[in-house]
Design an enzyme around this catalytic site. Structure first.
Site, PDB file in Angstrom:
ATOM      1  N   CYS A  12      21.782  26.008  10.544  1.00 18.32           N
ATOM      2  CA  CYS A  12      22.720  25.431   9.551  1.00 18.32           C
ATOM      3  C   CYS A  12      23.666  24.341  10.415  1.00 18.32           C
ATOM      4  O   CYS A  12      23.955  24.597  11.434  1.00 18.32           O
ATOM      5  CB  CYS A  12      24.077  26.441   9.468  1.00 18.32           C
ATOM      6  SG  CYS A  12      25.118  26.107   8.409  1.00 18.32           S
TER       7      CYS A  12
ATOM      8  N   GLU B  50      20.677  21.847   3.368  1.00 17.58           N
ATOM      9  CA  GLU B  50      19.389  21.662   4.046  1.00 17.58           C
ATOM     10  C   GLU B  50      18.743  20.521   3.508  1.00 17.58           C
ATOM     11  O   GLU B  50      19.063  19.697   2.658  1.00 17.58           O
ATOM     12  CB  GLU B  50      18.574  22.867   3.965  1.00 17.58           C
ATOM     13  CG  GLU B  50      18.843  23.951   4.874  1.00 17.58           C
ATOM     14  CD  GLU B  50      18.589  23.845   6.086  1.00 17.58           C
ATOM     15  OE1 GLU B  50      17.844  22.881   6.334  1.00 17.58           O
ATOM     16  OE2 GLU B  50      19.054  24.616   7.033  1.00 17.58           O
TER      17      GLU B  50
END
Length: 222
Positions: A2, A104
């Site tokens: 992340c 992402e």
């Protein structure tokens, strides 16, 4: 992993969702939270849940240089009890890092297409986190954190082999419980979130710049 996430829910909604009695006045909506920046986190002080800001990038208490925090934004769930950087925090200083989505990237030819990931319900969620208190040689005290990651679920595997640990609401109190010191008892919590309850959509590549933080970043693009 992340590396960027969002939190733009109204303060009242965050307070209600996490049962908070106090809330930091400095809270502002964020659409592109990046490492080294403040993140909103919840800890349990032994009596109640408290929210405050931690700097993203964990600096172990024994570190000589705060720059180590730039390398420690994520902590692998599988090795929390083995890594010196995270071992003590995993046993004694766990937190919830609040978000409503994260980003992402997927390689498409010569470019990477950013996508935003959220729950299908659009609800807030808590990522499992660790926090530390570090004092510099000149006496400055920093409170920092890392996000715990696990293997990606089927939805996110095409984008990255890792994803943040999103804790189901019924597991949040257990993660925050300061009396829980045996990491083997906590490992069952650190699993990939259910793919069928998440959605992914492409967003603007303006998210690539950590300096840009506009609401248009969460808008879908073709």
């Amino acid at each position: 992993m992340c590396g960027r996430f969002t939190l733009f829910a109204p303060a009242e909604r965050i307070i209600r969702r996490f049962g908070l009695t106090t809330f930091p006045e400095a809270y502002v909506k964020r659409y592109n939270i990046a490492p080294s920046q403040p993140v909103l986190a919840v800890i349990h002080d032994g009596k109640e849940n408290r929210a405050g800001f931690l700097r993203w990038g964990l600096i172990p208490s024994w570190a000589n240089d705060e720059k180590i925090g730039y390398k420690l934004i994520n902590a692998r769930a599988e090795t929390l009890g083995e890594k010196r950087s995270f071992q003590e925090a995993a046993q004694k200083r766990r937190c919830l890092i609040i978000a409503d989505g994260f980003y992402e990237w997927k390689r498409e030819g010569n470019r990477k297409q950013p996508v935003r990931v959220q729950l299908k319900t659009g609800e807030l969620f808590a990522m499992a986190g660790l926090w530390e208190r570090w004092q510099s040689p000149n006496g400055e005290v920093l409170y920092t954190c890392a996000i715990v990651t696990t293997e990606a679920n089927d939805l996110l595997r095409p984008f990255h082999p890792r994803m943040p640990v999103i804790l189901p609401a019924e597991f949040e109190a257990r993660w925050l419980d300061r009396s829980a010191r045996d990491l083997s008892d906590l490992q069952p919590l650190l699993k990939p979130y259910m793919a069928e309850e998440m959605l992914v959509y492409p967003v603007s590549d303006r998210v690539n710049s950590a300096a840009y933080d506009g609401p248009d970043l969460i808008e879908p693009v073709e």
